[in-house]
Scaffold this motif. Structure first.
Motif, PDB file in Angstrom:
ATOM      1  N   UNK A   4       0.861  -1.172   0.000  1.00 16.32           N
ATOM      2  CA  UNK A   4       0.000   0.000   0.000  1.00 16.32           C
ATOM      3  C   UNK A   4       0.901   1.226   0.000  1.00 16.32           C
ATOM      4  N   UNK A   5       0.782   2.050  -1.022  1.00 18.26           N
ATOM      5  CA  UNK A   5       1.661   3.214  -1.176  1.00 18.26           C
ATOM      6  C   UNK A   5       0.836   4.492  -1.211  1.00 18.26           C
ATOM      7  N   UNK A   6       1.110   5.430  -0.296  1.00 15.77           N
ATOM      8  CA  UNK A   6       0.388   6.708  -0.315  1.00 15.77           C
ATOM      9  C   UNK A   6       0.598   7.472  -1.618  1.00 15.77           C
ATOM     10  N   UNK A   7      -0.419   8.215  -1.993  1.00 15.71           N
ATOM     11  CA  UNK A   7      -0.318   9.146  -3.113  1.00 15.71           C
ATOM     12  C   UNK A   7       0.275  10.438  -2.543  1.00 15.71           C
ATOM     13  N   UNK A   8       1.439  10.833  -3.042  1.00 12.98           N
ATOM     14  CA  UNK A   8       2.156  11.968  -2.458  1.00 12.98           C
ATOM     15  C   UNK A   8       1.295  13.224  -2.490  1.00 12.98           C
ATOM     16  N   UNK A   9       1.176  13.846  -1.324  1.00 13.89           N
ATOM     17  CA  UNK A   9       0.425  15.086  -1.210  1.00 13.89           C
ATOM     18  C   UNK A   9      -1.069  14.917  -1.019  1.00 13.89           C
ATOM     19  N   UNK A  10      -1.534  13.663  -0.944  1.00 10.97           N
ATOM     20  CA  UNK A  10      -2.966  13.407  -0.834  1.00 10.97           C
ATOM     21  C   UNK A  10      -3.257  12.431   0.308  1.00 10.97           C
ATOM     22  N   UNK A  11      -4.437  12.537   0.935  1.00  5.81           N
ATOM     23  CA  UNK A  11      -4.841  11.565   1.965  1.00  5.81           C
ATOM     24  C   UNK A  11      -5.446  10.324   1.307  1.00  5.81           C
ATOM     25  N   UNK A  12      -4.657   9.664   0.470  1.00  3.70           N
ATOM     26  CA  UNK A  12      -5.119   8.530  -0.318  1.00  3.70           C
ATOM     27  C   UNK A  12      -3.940   7.631  -0.606  1.00  3.70           C
ATOM     28  N   UNK A  13      -4.227   6.360  -0.898  1.00  2.00           N
ATOM     29  CA  UNK A  13      -3.166   5.406  -1.187  1.00  2.00           C
ATOM     30  C   UNK A  13      -3.609   4.475  -2.300  1.00  2.00           C
ATOM     31  N   UNK A  14      -2.615   3.836  -2.916  1.00  2.00           N
ATOM     32  CA  UNK A  14      -2.853   2.881  -3.986  1.00  2.00           C
ATOM     33  C   UNK A  14      -2.362   1.500  -3.544  1.00  2.00           C
ATOM     34  N   UNK A  15      -3.152   0.482  -3.854  1.00  2.00           N
ATOM     35  CA  UNK A  15      -2.746  -0.902  -3.646  1.00  2.00           C
ATOM     36  C   UNK A  15      -2.881  -1.633  -4.966  1.00  2.00           C
ATOM     37  N   UNK A  16      -1.796  -2.226  -5.424  1.00  2.00           N
ATOM     38  CA  UNK A  16      -1.837  -3.064  -6.615  1.00  2.00           C
ATOM     39  C   UNK A  16      -2.096  -4.491  -6.179  1.00  2.00           C
ATOM     40  N   UNK A  17      -3.240  -5.016  -6.568  1.00  2.00           N
ATOM     41  CA  UNK A  17      -3.681  -6.327  -6.093  1.00  2.00           C
ATOM     42  C   UNK A  17      -3.665  -7.368  -7.211  1.00  2.00           C
ATOM     43  N   UNK A  18      -2.666  -7.276  -8.054  1.00  2.00           N
ATOM     44  CA  UNK A  18      -2.562  -8.240  -9.135  1.00  2.00           C
ATOM     45  C   UNK A  18      -3.493  -7.891 -10.275  1.00  2.00           C
ATOM     46  N   UNK A  19      -4.720  -8.366 -10.192  1.00  2.00           N
ATOM     47  CA  UNK A  19      -5.665  -8.132 -11.274  1.00  2.00           C
ATOM     48  C   UNK A  19      -6.373  -6.782 -11.153  1.00  2.00           C
ATOM     49  N   UNK A  20      -6.184  -6.080 -10.047  1.00  2.00           N
ATOM     50  CA  UNK A  20      -6.922  -4.831  -9.847  1.00  2.00           C
ATOM     51  C   UNK A  20      -6.054  -3.814  -9.109  1.00  2.00           C
ATOM     52  N   UNK A  21      -6.115  -2.581  -9.573  1.00  2.00           N
ATOM     53  CA  UNK A  21      -5.410  -1.462  -8.945  1.00  2.00           C
ATOM     54  C   UNK A  21      -6.468  -0.660  -8.175  1.00  2.00           C
ATOM     55  N   UNK A  22      -6.264  -0.521  -6.863  1.00  2.00           N
ATOM     56  CA  UNK A  22      -7.296   0.028  -5.985  1.00  2.00           C
ATOM     57  C   UNK A  22      -6.823   1.334  -5.357  1.00  2.00           C
ATOM     58  N   UNK A  23      -7.695   2.339  -5.393  1.00  2.00           N
ATOM     59  CA  UNK A  23      -7.480   3.588  -4.661  1.00  2.00           C
ATOM     60  C   UNK A  23      -8.216   3.491  -3.343  1.00  2.00           C
ATOM     61  N   UNK A  24      -7.514   3.781  -2.231  1.00  2.00           N
ATOM     62  CA  UNK A  24      -8.121   3.716  -0.901  1.00  2.00           C
ATOM     63  C   UNK A  24      -8.113   5.090  -0.253  1.00  2.00           C
ATOM     64  N   UNK A  25      -9.243   5.462   0.349  1.00  2.00           N
ATOM     65  CA  UNK A  25      -9.357   6.679   1.146  1.00  2.00           C
ATOM     66  C   UNK A  25     -10.183   6.346   2.382  1.00  2.00           C
TER      67      UNK A  25
END
Length: 262
Positions: A4-25
């Motif tokens: 899980x990697x934060x989006x720089x400058x934003x209160x959000x993160x990205x998780x690459x889950x193999x078949x799906x790229x997910x934005x989490x907030x």
């Protein structure tokens, strides 16, 4: 292993889950202005459009294929109505026109599943695991919960646990006594014994504890826990005990070190 990697400058993160790229907030608190007017008599201009546009922009900028909200999509405790319901409907329509949306139920989300369950996938308040590898019986992947209640012990089988609810903030002081408060991330290895209710006999034996990531609130008007101020009470029943050596990071990526010593 899921990351899980934060989006720089934003209160959000990205998780690459193999078949799906997910934005989490976490903690969008749609309708907060209506809630503050109703609860406290505070009049603020609505930022509903800004919140919706920011979320949709992040979906596009990160090439996300799903949005996951870690609880408190709504603000008022109770079924959404009037201005809050209108904001929720417009936000959900705008997001789901682009990508599917998943909500982990938070303590402010009563009635959201009933009102919008035809457009939003819902995970219950004890949480669940997304992106677990096939054939692993649910292990691996990213665990998601809100944090207002004791979580499902099976979340400890994930690679990383993501949660909201706490709205972590740090109070920073300068050399001349000035101070400011900024939203922050908390990250560190979880203490599995503190993460689950001691009365829960189903808790698994954990030899390689996952990382826990406590998300800053997406809504900058929702306040939060000053994690580096002595005597500040945490909101989650398992914090701060479940994060004994966690570190704090600002939204721009600045590493502050152990949150208790900032």
């Amino acid at each position: 292993m899921a990351r899980v990697e934060p989006v720089v400058g934003e209160p959000a993160a990205i998780a690459d889950l193999g078949e799906e790229r997910v934005l989490l907030v976490a903690d969008v608190h749609a309708g907060i202005e209506a809630g503050l007017r109703y609860e406290r008599g505070v009049e603020l201009d609505s930022r509903a459009d800004d919140r919706r546009e920011r979320l949709c922009a992040l979906v596009g900028e990160t090439s996300a294929e799903r949005l996951v909200v870690l609880g408190d999509l709504a603000h008022r405790i109770g079924a959404p109505e009037n201005d809050e319901r209108e904001e929720l409907a417009a936000l959900i329509d705008a997001v789901t026109d682009r990508v599917p949306m998943t909500l982990v139920e938070g303590n402010h989300d009563a009635g959201v599943a009933t009102a919008f369950g035809d457009r939003v996938d819902v995970i219950g308040p004890e949480g669940g695991v997304i992106g677990a590898a096939a054939g692993t019986n649910g292990s691996g992947g990213v665990a998601v919960c809100h944090g207002h209640t004791w979580p499902d012990p099976r979340l400890l089988d994930a690679d990383v646990v993501c949660m909201g609810h706490e709205h972590p903030q740090v109070r920073l002081e300068d050399a001349v006594g000035g101070s400011r408060v900024e939203r922050a991330w908390l990250r560190g290895q979880i203490d599995p014994d503190a993460f689950v209710n001691e009365s829960d006999a189903s808790a698994p034996a954990v030899t390689d504890p996952p990382e826990i990531v406590v998300f800053p609130a997406f809504n900058d008007r929702s306040g939060g826990t000053w994690v580096n101020v002595e005597g500040q009470s945490f909101l989650a029943p398992f914090l701060p005990a479940a994060l004994p050596t966690g570190e704090a990071y600002l939204l721009d990526g600045t590493r502050l070190g152990e949150f208790r010593r900032v």
